[in-house]
Design a protein around this motif. Sequence first.
Motif, PDB file in Angstrom:
ATOM      1  N   GLU A  64       0.823  -1.223   0.000  1.00 49.20           N
ATOM      2  CA  GLU A  64       0.000   0.000   0.000  1.00 49.20           C
ATOM      3  C   GLU A  64       0.853   1.267   0.000  1.00 49.20           C
ATOM      4  OE1 GLU A  64      -3.185   0.109  -0.419  1.00 49.20           O
ATOM      5  OE2 GLU A  64      -3.431  -2.081  -0.387  1.00 49.20           O
ATOM      6  N   GLY A  65       2.180   1.094  -0.146  1.00 46.56           N
ATOM      7  CA  GLY A  65       3.058   2.255  -0.292  1.00 46.56           C
ATOM      8  C   GLY A  65       3.625   2.814   0.995  1.00 46.56           C
ATOM      9  N   PHE A  66       3.436   2.101   2.115  1.00 45.46           N
ATOM     10  CA  PHE A  66       3.953   2.596   3.384  1.00 45.46           C
ATOM     11  C   PHE A  66       5.437   2.255   3.544  1.00 45.46           C
ATOM     12  CE2 PHE A  66      -0.614   1.749   4.553  1.00 45.46           C
ATOM     13  CZ  PHE A  66      -0.974   3.087   4.680  1.00 45.46           C
ATOM     14  N   ASN A  67       6.135   3.109   4.251  1.00 49.41           N
ATOM     15  CA  ASN A  67       7.524   2.868   4.659  1.00 49.41           C
ATOM     16  C   ASN A  67       7.470   2.207   6.031  1.00 49.41           C
ATOM     17  OD1 ASN A  67      10.253   2.940   5.129  1.00 49.41           O
ATOM     18  ND2 ASN A  67      10.459   5.175   5.000  1.00 49.41           N
ATOM     19  N   VAL A  68       8.004   0.991   6.162  1.00 49.79           N
ATOM     20  CA  VAL A  68       7.737   0.169   7.346  1.00 49.79           C
ATOM     21  C   VAL A  68       9.010  -0.183   8.105  1.00 49.79           C
ATOM     22  CG1 VAL A  68       6.710  -1.988   8.171  1.00 49.79           C
ATOM     23  CG2 VAL A  68       5.741  -0.846   6.163  1.00 49.79           C
ATOM     24  N   LYS A  69       8.930  -0.108   9.449  1.00 51.98           N
ATOM     25  CA  LYS A  69       9.987  -0.610  10.324  1.00 51.98           C
ATOM     26  C   LYS A  69       9.363  -1.561  11.328  1.00 51.98           C
ATOM     27  CE  LYS A  69      13.549   0.770  13.689  1.00 51.98           C
ATOM     28  NZ  LYS A  69      14.738   0.281  12.967  1.00 51.98           N
ATOM     29  N   ILE A  70       9.952  -2.738  11.510  1.00 45.89           N
ATOM     30  CA  ILE A  70       9.459  -3.722  12.475  1.00 45.89           C
ATOM     31  C   ILE A  70      10.367  -3.703  13.701  1.00 45.89           C
ATOM     32  CG2 ILE A  70       8.765  -6.103  12.849  1.00 45.89           C
ATOM     33  CD1 ILE A  70       7.300  -5.012  10.498  1.00 45.89           C
ATOM     34  N   ILE A  71       9.776  -3.495  14.874  1.00 48.04           N
ATOM     35  CA  ILE A  71      10.528  -3.510  16.136  1.00 48.04           C
ATOM     36  C   ILE A  71      10.105  -4.761  16.893  1.00 48.04           C
ATOM     37  CG2 ILE A  71      10.957  -2.311  18.325  1.00 48.04           C
ATOM     38  CD1 ILE A  71      10.229   0.313  16.838  1.00 48.04           C
ATOM     39  N   VAL A  72      11.067  -5.648  17.140  1.00 55.47           N
ATOM     40  CA  VAL A  72      10.767  -6.957  17.730  1.00 55.47           C
ATOM     41  C   VAL A  72      11.270  -7.022  19.170  1.00 55.47           C
ATOM     42  CG1 VAL A  72      11.048  -9.451  17.500  1.00 55.47           C
ATOM     43  CG2 VAL A  72      10.948  -8.016  15.442  1.00 55.47           C
ATOM     44  N   LEU A  73      10.354  -7.342  20.091  1.00 53.36           N
ATOM     45  CA  LEU A  73      10.675  -7.442  21.512  1.00 53.36           C
ATOM     46  C   LEU A  73      10.599  -8.892  21.979  1.00 53.36           C
ATOM     47  CD1 LEU A  73       8.457  -4.455  22.773  1.00 53.36           C
ATOM     48  CD2 LEU A  73      10.850  -4.376  22.041  1.00 53.36           C
ATOM     49  N   LYS A  74      11.180  -9.164  23.128  1.00 54.52           N
ATOM     50  CA  LYS A  74      11.062 -10.505  23.713  1.00 54.52           C
ATOM     51  C   LYS A  74       9.631 -10.713  24.198  1.00 54.52           C
ATOM     52  CE  LYS A  74      15.848 -11.134  25.208  1.00 54.52           C
ATOM     53  NZ  LYS A  74      16.081 -12.175  24.192  1.00 54.52           N
ATOM     54  N   PRO A  75       9.104 -11.926  24.073  1.00 51.99           N
ATOM     55  CA  PRO A  75       7.734 -12.174  24.542  1.00 51.99           C
ATOM     56  C   PRO A  75       7.675 -12.257  26.065  1.00 51.99           C
ATOM     57  CG  PRO A  75       8.717 -14.194  23.713  1.00 51.99           C
ATOM     58  CD  PRO A  75       9.715 -13.108  23.455  1.00 51.99           C
ATOM     59  N   GLY A  76       6.491 -11.997  26.617  1.00 54.82           N
ATOM     60  CA  GLY A  76       6.298 -12.181  28.051  1.00 54.82           C
ATOM     61  C   GLY A  76       6.130 -10.893  28.825  1.00 54.82           C
ATOM     62  N   GLU A  77       5.524 -11.030  30.012  1.00 47.07           N
ATOM     63  CA  GLU A  77       5.198  -9.883  30.864  1.00 47.07           C
ATOM     64  C   GLU A  77       6.426  -9.066  31.252  1.00 47.07           C
ATOM     65  OE1 GLU A  77       2.747  -7.262  32.796  1.00 47.07           O
ATOM     66  OE2 GLU A  77       1.995  -9.039  31.777  1.00 47.07           O
ATOM     67  N   LYS A  78       7.579  -9.712  31.388  1.00 41.79           N
ATOM     68  CA  LYS A  78       8.765  -8.974  31.822  1.00 41.79           C
ATOM     69  C   LYS A  78       9.210  -7.932  30.804  1.00 41.79           C
ATOM     70  CE  LYS A  78      10.619 -12.084  35.272  1.00 41.79           C
ATOM     71  NZ  LYS A  78      11.792 -12.801  35.798  1.00 41.79           N
ATOM     72  N   THR A  79       8.779  -8.077  29.562  1.00 41.10           N
ATOM     73  CA  THR A  79       9.087  -7.067  28.537  1.00 41.10           C
ATOM     74  C   THR A  79       8.297  -5.785  28.780  1.00 41.10           C
ATOM     75  OG1 THR A  79       9.782  -8.581  26.807  1.00 41.10           O
ATOM     76  CG2 THR A  79       8.744  -6.550  26.077  1.00 41.10           C
ATOM     77  N   LYS A  80       7.113  -5.915  29.415  1.00 43.54           N
ATOM     78  CA  LYS A  80       6.256  -4.739  29.636  1.00 43.54           C
ATOM     79  C   LYS A  80       6.763  -3.941  30.836  1.00 43.54           C
ATOM     80  CE  LYS A  80       1.973  -4.320  31.185  1.00 43.54           C
ATOM     81  NZ  LYS A  80       0.569  -4.677  31.435  1.00 43.54           N
ATOM     82  N   ASP A  81       8.024  -3.593  30.763  1.00 44.98           N
ATOM     83  CA  ASP A  81       8.720  -2.946  31.866  1.00 44.98           C
ATOM     84  C   ASP A  81       9.139  -1.535  31.450  1.00 44.98           C
ATOM     85  OD1 ASP A  81      11.501  -2.335  33.297  1.00 44.98           O
ATOM     86  OD2 ASP A  81      10.408  -3.752  34.564  1.00 44.98           O
ATOM     87  N   PHE A  82       9.119  -0.636  32.414  1.00 47.44           N
ATOM     88  CA  PHE A  82       9.515   0.752  32.135  1.00 47.44           C
ATOM     89  C   PHE A  82      10.892   0.825  31.468  1.00 47.44           C
ATOM     90  CE2 PHE A  82      10.880   5.064  33.227  1.00 47.44           C
ATOM     91  CZ  PHE A  82       9.731   5.783  32.954  1.00 47.44           C
ATOM     92  N   ASN A  83      11.774  -0.102  31.830  1.00 46.42           N
ATOM     93  CA  ASN A  83      13.137  -0.070  31.303  1.00 46.42           C
ATOM     94  C   ASN A  83      13.247  -0.523  29.847  1.00 46.42           C
ATOM     95  OD1 ASN A  83      14.419   0.852  33.722  1.00 46.42           O
ATOM     96  ND2 ASN A  83      14.101  -1.185  34.581  1.00 46.42           N
TER      97      ASN A  83
END
Length: 354
Positions: free
Chosen positions: A61-80
């Motif tokens: 559709e013409g978008f410029n895309v960047k994929i940011i991949v994080l580790k799975p799991g609740e510990k990723t949902k951290d302020f740090n």
Amino acid sequence: MKKLRVNLKENSYDILIDKGILSNIGREVKKVFHGDKIAVITDENLSRYYRNSIEEELLKEGFNVKIIVLKPGEKTKDFNTLPYIYEELLDFNLTRSDLIIAFGGGVIGDIGGFVSATYLRGISFIQVPTSLLAQVDSSVGGKVAVDLHRGKNLVGAFYQPKLVIIDTEVLNTLEDRFFNDGMAEVIKYGCIKDKNLFSMLQNLKGRKEVMENIEDIVYTCCDIKRRIVEIDERDTGERMILNFGHTLGHAIEKYYNYEVFTHGEAVAIGMHLITILSEEKKIAKEGVSQLLKEILLKHNLPCKINIEDKKKFIENIKLDKKNLNNNLNLIVIKDIGEAFILKENISFFDSVTI
């Protein structure tokens, strides 16, 4: 396709529910976003399954895309975790006229939404929930947050998405444990608002039969949440009933350092425990806790735990965000489908057996 409209004036948006809708994600995004750049935040598990196809559909559709991949799991949902994501967005030169897509379960939806709310003081985002829990609950309503060491969701915002895209087909890739995890939130909706939904869940035999009815189930849960959020967007009144089981559930998650129980498992235990207490105190109708126990076990969810350090557990309960002026706004049910807010202090839990 099933469609719901969340009516919040200038913050209104649609929820689209359909099998296979991810194959048209670029087209659906283009209907609500006319900019150039899209940053997709996801996790390693989902990246393996969907990265190439999602990227391809958006590029088409013409978008410029960047994929940011994080580790799975609740510990990723951290302020740090936040500085890493912000740096990635800055490297991509993402501006306030661009878009973030949170592509994942509840963890990704929460942290992706929080990043959207705070990066450059706010950038548009779209929720694409891939877990049952996120599809029926956390992707709708604009609650976004990250965890601190001392507790869950203690830093957050109310920030509505531009669109929610729900493809129920992706649920087929979930492990049984994480499918059951989402069923806790589905059961919650039956408990607080919909006796008919609860009855249907009592009659469904296992995951296969649930999946045969999944579009209706997801639609029903999203519709209940939509109606509540429209009345109380900022969680100061009726919206609190959506947290049935969560006061104890969050305390359980924290007690075990997010390593033993999933969110849904902890909420299932929390719903059962607080209903037992409610029955003991003559708040709930006799027999309701047994009905709840039976349906939780039917859908392979736990309903009890053994806490060795009750004092530490009670301290975790005190961190609940519904603790206002030393009073807890507890969500209890009188009967299936009838929830209300009970203002109590921490002594309410003195007699709890855990």
